[in-house]
Design an enzyme around this catalytic site. Structure first.
Site, mmCIF file in Angstrom:
data_model
loop_
_atom_site.group_PDB
_atom_site.id
_atom_site.type_symbol
_atom_site.label_atom_id
_atom_site.label_comp_id
_atom_site.label_asym_id
_atom_site.label_seq_id
_atom_site.Cartn_x
_atom_site.Cartn_y
_atom_site.Cartn_z
ATOM 1 N N TYR A 32 0.685 -1.485 0.134
ATOM 2 C CA TYR A 32 -0.183 0.540 0.134
ATOM 3 C C TYR A 32 0.865 1.222 0.213
ATOM 4 O O TYR A 32 0.463 2.085 -0.818
ATOM 5 C CB TYR A 32 -1.229 0.325 1.020
ATOM 6 N N PHE A 34 3.971 1.840 -0.848
ATOM 7 C CA PHE A 34 4.614 1.559 -2.263
ATOM 8 C C PHE A 34 3.595 2.189 -3.397
ATOM 9 O O PHE A 34 3.818 3.040 -3.819
ATOM 10 C CB PHE A 34 5.269 -0.067 -2.688
ATOM 11 N N ASP A 35 2.423 1.928 -3.495
ATOM 12 C CA ASP A 35 1.343 1.994 -4.496
ATOM 13 C C ASP A 35 1.256 3.740 -4.379
ATOM 14 O O ASP A 35 1.298 4.446 -6.008
ATOM 15 C CB ASP A 35 0.466 1.434 -4.226
ATOM 16 N N SER A 80 23.018 -22.610 -28.251
ATOM 17 C CA SER A 80 22.296 -23.899 -27.501
ATOM 18 C C SER A 80 23.376 -24.400 -26.984
ATOM 19 O O SER A 80 24.265 -24.209 -27.072
ATOM 20 C CB SER A 80 20.928 -24.371 -28.499
ATOM 21 N N GLU A 111 24.691 -24.979 -12.402
ATOM 22 C CA GLU A 111 23.793 -23.622 -12.205
ATOM 23 C C GLU A 111 22.151 -24.498 -12.672
ATOM 24 O O GLU A 111 22.574 -25.088 -13.350
ATOM 25 C CB GLU A 111 23.236 -22.253 -13.571
ATOM 26 N N LYS A 113 19.069 -24.802 -14.927
ATOM 27 C CA LYS A 113 18.612 -25.084 -15.929
ATOM 28 C C LYS A 113 17.179 -24.092 -16.361
ATOM 29 O O LYS A 113 16.082 -25.188 -15.874
ATOM 30 C CB LYS A 113 18.809 -25.940 -16.719
ATOM 31 N N ASP A 115 13.326 -22.943 -16.631
ATOM 32 C CA ASP A 115 12.432 -23.582 -18.101
ATOM 33 C C ASP A 115 11.675 -22.293 -17.934
ATOM 34 O O ASP A 115 10.554 -21.743 -17.622
ATOM 35 C CB ASP A 115 11.605 -24.062 -17.113
ATOM 36 N N ARG A 134 15.718 -14.965 -27.720
ATOM 37 C CA ARG A 134 17.142 -15.377 -28.535
ATOM 38 C C ARG A 134 16.887 -15.491 -29.979
ATOM 39 O O ARG A 134 17.630 -15.254 -31.174
ATOM 40 C CB ARG A 134 17.031 -16.539 -27.831
ATOM 41 N N TYR A 222 22.423 -15.650 -15.802
ATOM 42 C CA TYR A 222 23.575 -16.526 -15.702
ATOM 43 C C TYR A 222 24.339 -16.595 -16.402
ATOM 44 O O TYR A 222 25.435 -17.418 -16.731
ATOM 45 C CB TYR A 222 22.684 -17.757 -16.371
ATOM 46 N N LYS A 285 28.977 -24.958 -16.624
ATOM 47 C CA LYS A 285 29.981 -24.373 -16.889
ATOM 48 C C LYS A 285 31.634 -24.539 -17.214
ATOM 49 O O LYS A 285 31.725 -24.983 -15.692
ATOM 50 C CB LYS A 285 29.679 -23.596 -17.398
ATOM 51 N N LYS A 309 19.308 -32.999 -18.120
ATOM 52 C CA LYS A 309 18.587 -32.910 -18.688
ATOM 53 C C LYS A 309 17.920 -33.799 -17.602
ATOM 54 O O LYS A 309 18.658 -34.662 -17.180
ATOM 55 C CB LYS A 309 17.781 -32.937 -20.259
ATOM 56 N N CYS A 403 4.859 -42.957 -52.313
ATOM 57 C CA CYS A 403 4.713 -41.306 -51.664
ATOM 58 C C CYS A 403 3.391 -41.430 -51.133
ATOM 59 O O CYS A 403 2.055 -41.135 -52.075
ATOM 60 C CB CYS A 403 4.730 -40.607 -52.763
ATOM 61 N N CYS A 406 2.001 -37.682 -53.705
ATOM 62 C CA CYS A 406 1.888 -37.905 -55.373
ATOM 63 C C CYS A 406 2.226 -39.350 -55.417
ATOM 64 O O CYS A 406 2.009 -39.508 -57.054
ATOM 65 C CB CYS A 406 3.498 -36.951 -55.858
ATOM 66 N N CYS A 421 10.924 -40.234 -50.988
ATOM 67 C CA CYS A 421 9.660 -40.477 -52.300
ATOM 68 C C CYS A 421 11.011 -39.705 -53.644
ATOM 69 O O CYS A 421 11.157 -38.371 -53.508
ATOM 70 C CB CYS A 421 8.655 -39.016 -52.741
ATOM 71 N N CYS A 427 6.423 -33.480 -56.890
ATOM 72 C CA CYS A 427 5.904 -33.763 -55.321
ATOM 73 C C CYS A 427 5.452 -32.454 -54.831
ATOM 74 O O CYS A 427 6.805 -31.802 -53.981
ATOM 75 C CB CYS A 427 6.662 -34.409 -54.192
#
Length: 664
Positions: A32, A34-35, A80, A111, A113, A115, A134, A222, A285, A309, A403, A406, A421, A427
């Site tokens: 409050y 802060f606002d 990546s 570190e 990873k 998500d 990215r 990171y 790393k 992973k 195929c 085609c 094919c 095609c």
């Protein structure tokens, strides 16, 4: 106090409270209070626009609307990471590192990873200049207005910092905030968001930054990238980032052995669900920046980092049918169509079955209950069958012979897993696939033209190959479905602008089988024009560094086809860059042709990357480790003793930075 001082005082006070709350997690005043202060600052700024500051805490509430997000090239590429899934994978990686660095002590920074959605923030003189997604690693979208609303992103830095640098991180949506957002949506009668990662990623591209400001996004940093940073290691860079005001999780650990790394991995595999945000693994790393420099990069990833992973989540569902897709090279991919099932936060309806051998190995049949995993937690794949639930009348699956698009009879080359094919130029998915590859970001990067529009242009008979793009006129494309005048203008302008794309990317865009980005660069540098490449024989091509027989034969086959020669001739006629430009050629010589260098240590007059570029621009090869094929080792300060010993043992000449520059 005069108005200017009052405004500046409020800005400083609110910035500190923001930092205490969102970075340190130790608020000193109530929401409050802060606002009230924020509202006071907003009113003062509204009355006195002459004191505008793009880095004021009031920008955190958003309000800027972006209709389009400008594409910006990254000054330093966003690579990546290679993935590992076991202790053995990590040990193999460590052995590869030791082979390159020699017998030196290597420490690792571990570190989490995160998500979420990757972001690159650029700071100049301690002020946030831009924030870029990215994208494809080479370029991304400018989302600065949206990022400014994220409270854990400092708009101005604290303490002493480099004049200019990029800092990379992940935009995440903490689980508690995500749950609250979804509850509010459900109460409003709206559909819930599926998972935090996709919601965080989607938030970055919202047009109204005020909407972004309402979302409890966080930015976890990171990696620091730039020149003359005054930092010697990854672990030190994390400490520095914290001092400058960034949110860097405290969990990072400096490890001296693979065993210590695995302890870190195993701990977080068990305890990851106690974190306020989602992770899908650990990033390891090499700690020393000097070692990172020596290790360098492959075409796709740094050699000095590895993602570990966690084991993929697995679910079971019904395989309803198997269908087939045709790729741009004619490769046939069988697709499993599944009864929709929730897996790792997303609804999965399809999975790849790879090829005929995979189907036969698994003995997968329509109607089976199958086990599905996300390979690397991205692409769903079938990993097994629950045979206890198989129907007695389930028929074995017979791979198609013709195929699906085609009707041409499929072929399978000896030693290859996939069927193809052979109807390359008749095609439809192969035709449109080649054009879609040609216009893609890493190739010709034609703005205003996407995959769906390519399909539409082909269907309407306006294009049948990528050279036809350069004959399109505005009046041809305006009648197309969902094509307004502005869209038509953008498409025609995008095609015209693509004539500036350099030769190596045009070569990649042609879609020659086995010629990826890296091979295209090597061939462009070696042959310098499409004519010279067209006249090269298989025997000549295999003499080029890293060009094997399979690539060489594919290049020769491509240019022996009359249809391809006609298309290339038309591209040249339309002004597409089919040779290295004169200004680039000025900097390229054959001075180091046939000479292999290994670059090691720290240099004074040029940076390691500049030194490598000088070698490559003069047709030399830069190798990562010393072998009997090495001609020279360019030795800087702090070159490892084991490398020196190996060079001497193999009789490889060691030269200094000055001696190398004299050679030039």
């Amino acid at each position: 106090m005069d108005i200017a001082k009052k405004i500046e005082s409020l800005r400083q006070e609110l910035s500190q409270h923001n930092y205490n709350y969102y970075v340190l997690d130790t608020p000193e005043i109530s929401d409050y209070e802060f606002d009230i202060k924020l509202k006071e600052l907003q009113e003062l700024e509204a009355k006195h626009p002459e004191f505008f500051d793009a880095n004021s805490p009031t920008v955190r509430v958003g309000g800027m609307v972006s209709k389009n997000f400008e594409t910006i090239a990254h000054e330093h590429r966003m690579y990546s990471l290679d993935n590992s899934y076991s202790k053995e994978d990590l040990e193999d990686w460590e052995k590869r590192i030791q082979r390159i660095l020699g017998d030196v002590e290597v420490a690792f920074t571990c570190e989490l990873k995160y998500d979420g959605a990757s972001i690159s923030l650029t700071y100049e003189d301690g002020v946030l200049e831009k924030a870029v997604t990215r994208g494809d690693g080479f370029q991304g979208d400018n989302v600065t207005n949206n990022i400014r609303t994220i409270r854990s992103v400092p708009l101005k830095l604290k303490g002493s910092f480099p004049q200019k640098f990029d800092i990379r991180g992940e935009i995440v949506l903490p689980l508690e905030g995500f749950a609250k957002m979804n509850q509010e949506r459900l109460e409003a009668g709206e559909e819930a968001y599926m998972n935090p990662r996709n919601t965080a990623s989607g938030s970055l591209k919202l047009q109204d930054s005020a909407e972004v400001a309402k979302r409890p996004l966080e930015c976890l940093l990171y990696n620091i990238t730039g020149e003359n940073l005054g930092i010697s290691s990854q672990f030190e860079s994390l400490q520095k980032a914290k001092e400058w005001g960034f949110k860097v999780p405290e969990v990072a650990k400096l490890c001296k052995t693979t065993a210590e790394v695995m302890d870190f991995v195993n701990y977080w595999d068990v305890h990851r669900h106690e974190l306020p945000y989602e992770i899908d693994g650990v990033v390891v790393k090499v700690n020393s920046f000097q070692h990172q420099d020596e290790l360098g990069y492959t075409a796709k990833a740094p050699r000095w980092a590895m993602a570990y992973k966690f084991k993929a989540e697995q679910v079971s569902t019904t395989l309803e049918s198997i269908t087939y897709q045709v790729g741009r090279t004619g490769a046939i991919t069988p697709v499993a169509n599944l009864k929709p099932v929730l897996l790792a936060g997303t609804t999965v309806k399809r999975a790849s079955l790879h090829n005929a051998d995979q189907i036969e190995k698994l003995d997968v049949r329509e109607g089976d209950e199958v086990f599905v995993e996300k390979g690397g937690e991205i692409i769903p794949k079938i990993v097994g069958i629950d045979f206890t639930k198989r129907a007695l009348d389930a028929e074995p699956h017979h791979y198609i012979e013709n195929c699906p698009e085609c009707g041409t009879e499929l072929i399978r080359n000896e030693g290859e897993a996939q069927h193809y094919c052979p109807n390359t130029y008749g095609c439809p998915p192969q035709i449109t696939g080649r054009i879609q590859h040609f216009i893609s970001r890493k190739a010709m990067d034609i703005e205003g033209l996407g995959g769906e529009t390519v399909e539409l242009l082909f269907k309407e008979g306006l294009i049948n190959n990528y050279a036809d793009l350069y004959t399109l006129k505005k009046e041809d494309v305006i009648p197309l479905e969902r094509m307004a005048e502005k869209s038509a203008d953008n498409l025609i302008q995008g095609v015209e602008k693509s004539k500036e794309i350099p030769f190596e990317r045009v070569l990649f865009a042609l879609g020659i089988r086995f010629v990826g980005e890296t091979v295209a660069k090597k061939l462009a540098k070696e042959y310098k024009s499409i004519e010279a490449l067209m006249n090269a024989s298989v025997e000549e091509l295999v003499q080029v560094d890293e060009i094997g027989i399979r690539i060489a034969e594919s290049v020769v086959d491509f240019f022996q086809n009359e249809k391809n020669l006609t298309i290339v001739s038309r591209l040249k006629e339309y002004g597409v860059q089919l040779e290295i430009s004169a200004d680039k050629l000025e900097n390229i010589t054959d001075k180091f042709k046939g000479i292999t260098f290994v670059v090691s240590g720290v240099f004074e007059k040029v940076s390691r990357n500049e030194l490598k570029k000088l070698i490559e621009d003069n047709s030399g090869k830069v190798a990562s480790s010393i072998s009997s094929k090495t001609t020279y080792v360019v030795a800087g300060d702090k070159m490892g003793p084991s490398k020196k010993e190996k060079a001497e043992k193999l009789g490889v000449t060691i030269i200094s930075e000055d001696e190398f520059l004299d050679m030039l």
